[in-house]
Write a protein that holds these residues in place. Sequence first.
Motif, mmCIF file in Angstrom:
data_model
loop_
_atom_site.group_PDB
_atom_site.id
_atom_site.type_symbol
_atom_site.label_atom_id
_atom_site.label_comp_id
_atom_site.label_asym_id
_atom_site.label_seq_id
_atom_site.Cartn_x
_atom_site.Cartn_y
_atom_site.Cartn_z
ATOM 1 N N GLU A 18 0.838 -1.211 0.000
ATOM 2 C CA GLU A 18 0.000 0.000 0.000
ATOM 3 C C GLU A 18 0.869 1.256 0.000
ATOM 4 N N TYR A 19 0.497 2.219 -0.868
ATOM 5 C CA TYR A 19 1.244 3.458 -1.001
ATOM 6 C C TYR A 19 0.366 4.657 -0.642
ATOM 7 N N HIS A 20 1.017 5.679 -0.141
ATOM 8 C CA HIS A 20 0.363 6.987 -0.017
ATOM 9 C C HIS A 20 0.755 7.776 -1.258
ATOM 10 N N LEU A 21 -0.194 7.943 -2.171
ATOM 11 C CA LEU A 21 0.073 8.571 -3.463
ATOM 12 C C LEU A 21 0.079 10.087 -3.323
ATOM 13 N N ILE A 22 1.153 10.736 -3.777
ATOM 14 C CA ILE A 22 1.269 12.197 -3.705
ATOM 15 C C ILE A 22 1.283 12.807 -5.104
ATOM 16 N N ILE A 23 1.977 12.179 -6.029
ATOM 17 C CA ILE A 23 2.007 12.607 -7.430
ATOM 18 C C ILE A 23 1.272 11.555 -8.246
ATOM 19 N N GLU A 24 0.292 11.976 -9.046
ATOM 20 C CA GLU A 24 -0.538 11.010 -9.772
ATOM 21 C C GLU A 24 -0.572 11.307 -11.264
ATOM 22 N N ASN A 25 -0.168 10.295 -12.036
ATOM 23 C CA ASN A 25 -0.313 10.316 -13.490
ATOM 24 C C ASN A 25 0.236 11.610 -14.114
ATOM 25 N N MET A 26 1.457 11.962 -13.770
ATOM 26 C CA MET A 26 2.065 13.207 -14.261
ATOM 27 C C MET A 26 2.892 12.949 -15.516
ATOM 28 N N THR A 27 2.565 13.654 -16.583
ATOM 29 C CA THR A 27 3.316 13.591 -17.828
ATOM 30 C C THR A 27 3.723 15.008 -18.220
ATOM 31 N N ILE A 28 4.992 15.315 -18.074
ATOM 32 C CA ILE A 28 5.505 16.652 -18.416
ATOM 33 C C ILE A 28 6.970 16.539 -18.826
ATOM 34 N N ASN A 29 7.482 17.607 -19.468
ATOM 35 C CA ASN A 29 8.898 17.716 -19.811
ATOM 36 C C ASN A 29 9.518 18.909 -19.100
ATOM 37 N N PHE A 30 10.787 18.775 -18.716
ATOM 38 C CA PHE A 30 11.589 19.901 -18.246
ATOM 39 C C PHE A 30 12.643 20.147 -19.313
ATOM 40 N N GLU A 31 12.436 21.191 -20.119
ATOM 41 C CA GLU A 31 13.276 21.419 -21.283
ATOM 42 C C GLU A 31 14.717 21.742 -20.893
ATOM 43 N N ASN A 32 15.625 21.345 -21.762
ATOM 44 C CA ASN A 32 17.049 21.549 -21.553
ATOM 45 C C ASN A 32 17.403 23.033 -21.500
ATOM 46 N N GLY A 33 18.273 23.401 -20.554
ATOM 47 C CA GLY A 33 18.802 24.760 -20.486
ATOM 48 C C GLY A 33 17.866 25.788 -19.878
#
Length: 279
Positions: A18-33
Amino acid sequence: MEIALKNLNAGYLISKKEYHLIIENMTINFENGKFHFLAGVSGSGKSTLLETICFLIKKISGEILFDNKSIENKNNLNIFRKSSGIMLQYTEKQFFNNTVEEEIIFNLKRNKTSSEEIKNQLCEIMEKLNIDRKLLYASPFEISGGEKRMVALASVLISSPKILFLDEPTVGLDFESKKVFMSSLKNLNKDSKMTIIQSSHILEDIIEYGDTVLILNKNKQFIKGNPKDLLFSEEILNNYGLKEPEIFKYIKELKKLGIKDIDNIKTNSELIKKLFYNN
């Protein structure tokens, strides 16, 4: 170095299954530079997300990629760790060397870097961060709070990471020390094209220094975009439980008084120059 998250779920283990979910189904990019910020109220998941991306805590599911390579592959993870630097809150509490110089060069000595190269890299990082060379022979435990934070940053940056992770690095600093610290980071980001991902609760800093901001809330919602666009939106501030940045308040009131051409202003100092010096 670009970081990409795909359907990421993160949190903490409660029991074996069992987990305590804090971040759920996150799809993002952190662009270079770019200089990226993580924002949100306390408990929204900023530190959890940062530590998950850094692989300090294990994700629950989903993917973490850097330059399109999975961080879970052992070889890729080694490359990622060699290419990244991490600075957590109150990093200076981890000091254990007798002098500032020994503290800054510790990782280089551990990696058996040559004496000549250590000397060159020490001079370079001292100059980049404008650290007084007189501090080199001082005890890292006896210098000021702002100086401690800069020494901690130097000890991370001396290994020339391509990406830097910071968790609330300016907590406890006075205004001037924070200004020096944040300006140094922005210069590194601009001059070295270093990718920076930093969590912060100071919205004014995010507006002034950030290229992007990812805002989180306790309902596991998130939104990413231009700091000023998001943090000057009453709807978004309300949805994510954030207080209005001071500069946003001032600009709204000035617009009511008929003051024009202030939409591009980001900081109080810029606003003062505009109002009193017409710059």
